[in-house]
Design a protein around this motif. Sequence first.
Motif, PDB file in Angstrom:
ATOM      1  N   TYR A 265      39.628  45.922  44.714  1.00  0.00           N
ATOM      2  CA  TYR A 265      38.369  46.469  45.253  1.00  0.00           C
ATOM      3  C   TYR A 265      38.608  47.807  45.770  1.00  0.00           C
ATOM      4  O   TYR A 265      39.553  47.860  46.613  1.00  0.00           O
ATOM      5  CB  TYR A 265      37.963  45.314  46.227  1.00  0.00           C
ATOM      6  CG  TYR A 265      36.781  45.812  46.995  1.00  0.00           C
ATOM      7  CD1 TYR A 265      35.321  45.751  46.216  1.00  0.00           C
ATOM      8  CD2 TYR A 265      36.413  46.453  48.358  1.00  0.00           C
ATOM      9  CE1 TYR A 265      34.201  46.026  46.895  1.00  0.00           C
ATOM     10  CE2 TYR A 265      35.243  46.656  48.863  1.00  0.00           C
ATOM     11  CZ  TYR A 265      34.049  46.350  48.306  1.00  0.00           C
ATOM     12  OH  TYR A 265      32.835  46.866  48.496  1.00  0.00           O
ATOM     13  N   LEU A 266      37.963  48.701  45.545  1.00  0.00           N
ATOM     14  CA  LEU A 266      38.114  50.098  45.816  1.00  0.00           C
ATOM     15  C   LEU A 266      36.830  50.507  46.611  1.00  0.00           C
ATOM     16  O   LEU A 266      35.784  50.490  46.048  1.00  0.00           O
ATOM     17  CB  LEU A 266      38.432  50.832  44.762  1.00  0.00           C
ATOM     18  CG  LEU A 266      38.640  52.566  45.282  1.00  0.00           C
ATOM     19  CD1 LEU A 266      39.651  52.717  46.055  1.00  0.00           C
ATOM     20  CD2 LEU A 266      38.759  53.287  43.908  1.00  0.00           C
TER      21      LEU A 266
ATOM     22  N   SER B 193      31.490  51.524  46.493  1.00  0.00           N
ATOM     23  CA  SER B 193      32.696  50.588  46.131  1.00  0.00           C
ATOM     24  C   SER B 193      32.772  50.078  44.736  1.00  0.00           C
ATOM     25  O   SER B 193      31.540  50.048  44.263  1.00  0.00           O
ATOM     26  CB  SER B 193      32.841  49.517  47.187  1.00  0.00           C
ATOM     27  OG  SER B 193      31.794  48.855  47.003  1.00  0.00           O
ATOM     28  N   ALA B 194      33.770  49.714  44.466  1.00  0.00           N
ATOM     29  CA  ALA B 194      33.709  49.048  43.023  1.00  0.00           C
ATOM     30  C   ALA B 194      34.774  47.527  43.183  1.00  0.00           C
ATOM     31  O   ALA B 194      36.018  47.614  43.253  1.00  0.00           O
ATOM     32  CB  ALA B 194      34.010  49.830  42.063  1.00  0.00           C
ATOM     33  N   ALA B 195      34.287  46.527  42.704  1.00  0.00           N
ATOM     34  CA  ALA B 195      35.152  45.407  42.461  1.00  0.00           C
ATOM     35  C   ALA B 195      35.363  45.260  41.050  1.00  0.00           C
ATOM     36  O   ALA B 195      34.269  45.180  40.137  1.00  0.00           O
ATOM     37  CB  ALA B 195      34.522  44.143  42.938  1.00  0.00           C
ATOM     38  N   VAL B 196      36.409  45.395  40.372  1.00  0.00           N
ATOM     39  CA  VAL B 196      36.830  45.585  39.052  1.00  0.00           C
ATOM     40  C   VAL B 196      37.905  44.191  38.465  1.00  0.00           C
ATOM     41  O   VAL B 196      38.803  43.780  39.438  1.00  0.00           O
ATOM     42  CB  VAL B 196      37.493  46.840  38.684  1.00  0.00           C
ATOM     43  CG1 VAL B 196      36.535  47.984  38.798  1.00  0.00           C
ATOM     44  CG2 VAL B 196      38.795  47.023  39.131  1.00  0.00           C
TER      45      VAL B 196
ATOM     46  N   ARG C 266      34.923  42.809  33.701  1.00  0.00           N
ATOM     47  CA  ARG C 266      33.779  42.721  34.639  1.00  0.00           C
ATOM     48  C   ARG C 266      33.901  43.330  35.836  1.00  0.00           C
ATOM     49  O   ARG C 266      34.887  43.573  36.561  1.00  0.00           O
ATOM     50  CB  ARG C 266      33.624  41.207  34.913  1.00  0.00           C
ATOM     51  CG  ARG C 266      34.742  40.446  35.366  1.00  0.00           C
ATOM     52  CD  ARG C 266      34.367  38.946  35.435  1.00  0.00           C
ATOM     53  NE  ARG C 266      35.544  38.208  35.690  1.00  0.00           N
ATOM     54  CZ  ARG C 266      35.466  36.913  36.091  1.00  0.00           C
ATOM     55  NH1 ARG C 266      34.171  36.269  36.399  1.00  0.00           N
ATOM     56  NH2 ARG C 266      36.657  36.367  36.666  1.00  0.00           N
ATOM     57  N   PHE C 267      32.725  43.965  36.358  1.00  0.00           N
ATOM     58  CA  PHE C 267      32.669  44.955  37.632  1.00  0.00           C
ATOM     59  C   PHE C 267      31.397  45.010  38.446  1.00  0.00           C
ATOM     60  O   PHE C 267      30.381  44.851  37.674  1.00  0.00           O
ATOM     61  CB  PHE C 267      33.384  46.329  37.263  1.00  0.00           C
ATOM     62  CG  PHE C 267      32.757  47.237  36.701  1.00  0.00           C
ATOM     63  CD1 PHE C 267      32.600  47.323  35.220  1.00  0.00           C
ATOM     64  CD2 PHE C 267      32.017  48.148  37.162  1.00  0.00           C
ATOM     65  CE1 PHE C 267      31.779  47.958  34.300  1.00  0.00           C
ATOM     66  CE2 PHE C 267      31.103  49.112  36.487  1.00  0.00           C
ATOM     67  CZ  PHE C 267      31.216  49.117  35.166  1.00  0.00           C
ATOM     68  N   ALA C 268      31.414  45.330  39.439  1.00  0.00           N
ATOM     69  CA  ALA C 268      30.317  45.308  40.389  1.00  0.00           C
ATOM     70  C   ALA C 268      30.404  46.435  41.480  1.00  0.00           C
ATOM     71  O   ALA C 268      31.619  46.890  41.751  1.00  0.00           O
ATOM     72  CB  ALA C 268      29.698  44.363  40.991  1.00  0.00           C
ATOM     73  N   LEU C 269      29.272  47.208  41.721  1.00  0.00           N
ATOM     74  CA  LEU C 269      29.285  48.438  42.682  1.00  0.00           C
ATOM     75  C   LEU C 269      28.709  48.110  43.885  1.00  0.00           C
ATOM     76  O   LEU C 269      27.731  47.368  43.946  1.00  0.00           O
ATOM     77  CB  LEU C 269      28.717  49.352  42.115  1.00  0.00           C
ATOM     78  CG  LEU C 269      29.177  50.118  40.587  1.00  0.00           C
ATOM     79  CD1 LEU C 269      28.310  51.358  40.384  1.00  0.00           C
ATOM     80  CD2 LEU C 269      30.575  50.499  40.999  1.00  0.00           C
TER      81      LEU C 269
END
Length: 332
Positions: free
Chosen positions: A234-235, A249-252, A265-268
Amino acid sequence: MQVFDLVQVTDAPAAIAAGAASPTAQQGASVRFLAGGTTLVDLMKLNVEYPDRVVDINRLGLDGVATLANGDLSVGATARNSDLAHHPQVRERYAALSQAILAGASTQLRNAATTAGNLLQRTRCMYFRDTASACNKRKPGSGCPAIAGTNRMLAILGTSDACIAAHPSDMAVAMMAYDAIVHVQGTSGARQIPLSDFYVPPGNRPDIETVLRPGDLVTHVTLPAPLAGERSAYLKLRDRASYEFALVSAAVAVTLADDKIASARFALGGVGTRPWRVRDAEGALAGQAPSDTVFRAAADICLQGARPQGQNGFKVELAKRCIVHAFKQVTR
Ligand SMILES: Cc1cc2nc3c(=O)[nH]c(=O)nc-3n(C[C@H](O)[C@H](O)[C@H](O)COP(=O)(O)OP(=O)(O)OC[C@H]3O[C@@H](n4cnc5c(N)ncnc54)[C@H](O)[C@@H]3O)c2cc1C
Ligand code: SF4
């Protein structure tokens, strides 16, 4: 703050029956469940929320975190954010979730805040929290001063002409990337709602934020077992290093095979009216060798349709760079 009854319950049916007396589970609900209180009590002090009845759900025994027989992770609705972030299974198998929670708020807040409360926290749009301002989310039909006003922190994706409020949760972004399922018990029994279907786009009724109905009690959230060898991170990019909401932010999460991306898979966070996930963008990564160019192409797809306002146009480029950088972290 308005005078209210505080009700203690020790079983879920009593909580559901109490909640069902409210005409709505959305903005203006006359009955609210109290978990950690770190959102609800603030908003009650500001007169943004004004329930007649507050139902304390902390004695329902919904605070467990456990790996199920099928490998899924079950997270109780009142599990504290700190306990979840530091749980050995979460740190090892869902690193992006642990990192997302620890990137939010402060230690003291995370010790009080709960899983369901975090998913159901309200926007930090300053007009929403100021009852002297118009706000369609707080008072439907009154207008949205943010669109022509102070909108630097607000959303660029999923917005409408009635509301551009960003969803503030870090935890929800990671849970979105991990395909979380929200388990709800209500007056008509139990339901399982994918997190991707849990939040409602603002449209012309931004006061309606979720699919929850009066009496609906979130009991727990499940996360499917991660893919074998999946790496995640998570960034969070923000104005200061701690105690600040995300600009972007991004969870990848990614798996590699033969030096190529087997799954992604990723979400912002910080950019959408809800945690933002675009399956076509993930599809663009599958089968590719990791590179800035490939990550950037996926980011371009993810940001398609972005609708910046006067102060938040920088989020388009920042979000793309955030995606690229987060994927570089997990593929290097
Ligand atoms: C100063 C400050 C900084 C913060 N910074 C961040 C940050 O950087 N990132 C971030 O993600 N968050 C941040 N937060 C928000 C914080 O994470 C939330 O306030 C917290 O997670 C809410 O959880 P809670 O248990 O206290 O919810 P509560 O306040 O108890 O409840 C919130 C809402 O959820 C409803 N609810 C609670 N449990 C249930 C249930 N089981 N079923 C149905 N409805 C339920 C309540 O009725 C209420 O409407 C910050 C908060 C503060 C005050
Ligand atoms: S963006 Fe949404 S929450 Fe903010 S003022 Fe407009 S309607 Fe209200």
